[in-house]
Design an enzyme around this catalytic site. Structure first.
Site, PDB file in Angstrom:
ATOM      1  N   TYR A  96      11.579  43.666  64.608  1.00 48.42           N
ATOM      2  CA  TYR A  96      10.524  43.675  65.615  1.00 48.42           C
ATOM      3  C   TYR A  96       9.765  42.359  65.652  1.00 48.42           C
ATOM      4  O   TYR A  96       9.807  41.557  64.718  1.00 48.42           O
ATOM      5  CB  TYR A  96       9.539  44.808  65.336  1.00 48.42           C
ATOM      6  CG  TYR A  96       8.782  44.619  64.042  1.00 48.42           C
ATOM      7  CD1 TYR A  96       7.593  43.887  64.014  1.00 48.42           C
ATOM      8  CD2 TYR A  96       9.264  45.147  62.862  1.00 48.42           C
ATOM      9  CE1 TYR A  96       6.915  43.687  62.831  1.00 48.42           C
ATOM     10  CE2 TYR A  96       8.587  44.956  61.674  1.00 48.42           C
ATOM     11  CZ  TYR A  96       7.418  44.226  61.656  1.00 48.42           C
ATOM     12  OH  TYR A  96       6.738  44.019  60.483  1.00 48.42           O
TER      13      TYR A  96
ATOM     14  N   PHE B 287       1.414  38.283  66.027  1.00 53.40           N
ATOM     15  CA  PHE B 287       0.673  38.685  64.834  1.00 53.40           C
ATOM     16  C   PHE B 287       1.571  39.231  63.737  1.00 53.40           C
ATOM     17  O   PHE B 287       1.167  39.320  62.589  1.00 53.40           O
ATOM     18  CB  PHE B 287      -0.449  39.680  65.166  1.00 53.40           C
ATOM     19  CG  PHE B 287       0.032  40.926  65.854  1.00 53.40           C
ATOM     20  CD1 PHE B 287       0.612  41.962  65.159  1.00 53.40           C
ATOM     21  CD2 PHE B 287      -0.115  41.053  67.225  1.00 53.40           C
ATOM     22  CE1 PHE B 287       1.048  43.112  65.797  1.00 53.40           C
ATOM     23  CE2 PHE B 287       0.311  42.195  67.885  1.00 53.40           C
ATOM     24  CZ  PHE B 287       0.904  43.226  67.165  1.00 53.40           C
ATOM     25  N   ASP B 288       2.825  39.586  64.060  1.00 54.55           N
ATOM     26  CA  ASP B 288       3.726  40.100  63.034  1.00 54.55           C
ATOM     27  C   ASP B 288       5.151  40.097  63.568  1.00 54.55           C
ATOM     28  O   ASP B 288       5.377  40.303  64.756  1.00 54.55           O
ATOM     29  CB  ASP B 288       3.326  41.531  62.650  1.00 54.55           C
ATOM     30  CG  ASP B 288       3.991  42.023  61.372  1.00 54.55           C
ATOM     31  OD1 ASP B 288       4.551  41.190  60.619  1.00 54.55           O
ATOM     32  OD2 ASP B 288       3.942  43.231  61.109  1.00 54.55           O
TER      33      ASP B 288
ATOM     34  N   ILE C   6       2.018  53.131  63.817  1.00 53.87           N
ATOM     35  CA  ILE C   6       1.098  53.472  64.908  1.00 53.87           C
ATOM     36  C   ILE C   6       1.763  54.455  65.885  1.00 53.87           C
ATOM     37  O   ILE C   6       2.993  54.506  65.996  1.00 53.87           O
ATOM     38  CB  ILE C   6       0.606  52.208  65.645  1.00 53.87           C
ATOM     39  CG1 ILE C   6       1.770  51.414  66.235  1.00 53.87           C
ATOM     40  CG2 ILE C   6      -0.262  51.349  64.731  1.00 53.87           C
ATOM     41  CD1 ILE C   6       1.356  50.235  67.109  1.00 53.87           C
TER      42      ILE C   6
ATOM     43  N   TYR D  54      -4.125  50.244  67.286  1.00 49.66           N
ATOM     44  CA  TYR D  54      -5.064  50.238  66.162  1.00 49.66           C
ATOM     45  C   TYR D  54      -6.459  50.693  66.550  1.00 49.66           C
ATOM     46  O   TYR D  54      -7.408  50.512  65.792  1.00 49.66           O
ATOM     47  CB  TYR D  54      -5.083  48.859  65.506  1.00 49.66           C
ATOM     48  CG  TYR D  54      -3.748  48.555  64.875  1.00 49.66           C
ATOM     49  CD1 TYR D  54      -3.380  49.126  63.670  1.00 49.66           C
ATOM     50  CD2 TYR D  54      -2.828  47.729  65.508  1.00 49.66           C
ATOM     51  CE1 TYR D  54      -2.144  48.885  63.092  1.00 49.66           C
ATOM     52  CE2 TYR D  54      -1.585  47.475  64.948  1.00 49.66           C
ATOM     53  CZ  TYR D  54      -1.260  48.059  63.742  1.00 49.66           C
ATOM     54  OH  TYR D  54      -0.025  47.821  63.186  1.00 49.66           O
TER      55      TYR D  54
ATOM     56  N   PHE E 145       5.256  44.959  71.542  1.00 47.69           N
ATOM     57  CA  PHE E 145       6.292  44.793  70.531  1.00 47.69           C
ATOM     58  C   PHE E 145       7.653  44.778  71.202  1.00 47.69           C
ATOM     59  O   PHE E 145       7.916  45.600  72.090  1.00 47.69           O
ATOM     60  CB  PHE E 145       6.299  45.958  69.532  1.00 47.69           C
ATOM     61  CG  PHE E 145       5.309  45.857  68.431  1.00 47.69           C
ATOM     62  CD1 PHE E 145       5.595  45.151  67.272  1.00 47.69           C
ATOM     63  CD2 PHE E 145       4.082  46.492  68.531  1.00 47.69           C
ATOM     64  CE1 PHE E 145       4.679  45.074  66.239  1.00 47.69           C
ATOM     65  CE2 PHE E 145       3.164  46.427  67.504  1.00 47.69           C
ATOM     66  CZ  PHE E 145       3.463  45.713  66.361  1.00 47.69           C
TER      67      PHE E 145
END
Length: 127
Positions: free
Chosen positions: A48, A58-59, A77, A103, A119
């Site tokens: 991902y 961010f990731d 999530i 979040y 994502f």
């Protein structure tokens, strides 16, 4: 309200986006008609990349080991659990996740409260 306007503007520029009743939007980027459908209780392995609507990543684990978890068990999530139930093995999908399926009002690290996120998720395997 500002976040929902940014989310709408982002989605207006995408073609082929589907929207679920809960507000999750997704687009299949790479289909696999012969793949196995995900369901609650499936142990999945995914690659991902996640970013904010503005484009800040961010990731991600694209170059690393796949991330493994059980769908529908609140290990990720809500937007991921919902999105993965729309996917088959071998597919790549873009999840456009409203803040309340991400979040929430608390945020997480670089993700501010009340922030929708995006994502790209590739479903590598189901066990």
């Amino acid at each position: 309200k500002v976040d929902s306007l940014r989310l709408k503007k982002y989605c207006d520029n995408l073609k082929g986006v589907k929207k679920l009743k809960n507000g999750l939007r997704y687009k299949i980027l790479k289909p696999n008609p012969t793949g196995i459908m995900t369901k609650n209780g499936s142990m999945v392995s995914v690659k991902y990349k996640g970013w904010l609507i503005e484009g800040d990543v961010f990731d991600e684990n694209i170059k690393g080991e796949p991330f493994k978890f059980v769908v529908g068990m609140n290990q990720v999530i809500k937007g991921w659990d919902e999105g993965l139930r729309q996917m088959k093995t071998g597919e790549k999908c873009r999840f456009i996740i409203p803040w309340y399926l991400a979040y929430g009002s608390h945020g997480n690290g670089p993700i501010p409260p009340f922030t929708s996120i995006i994502f790209d998720v590739e479903l590598i395997d189901i066990k």
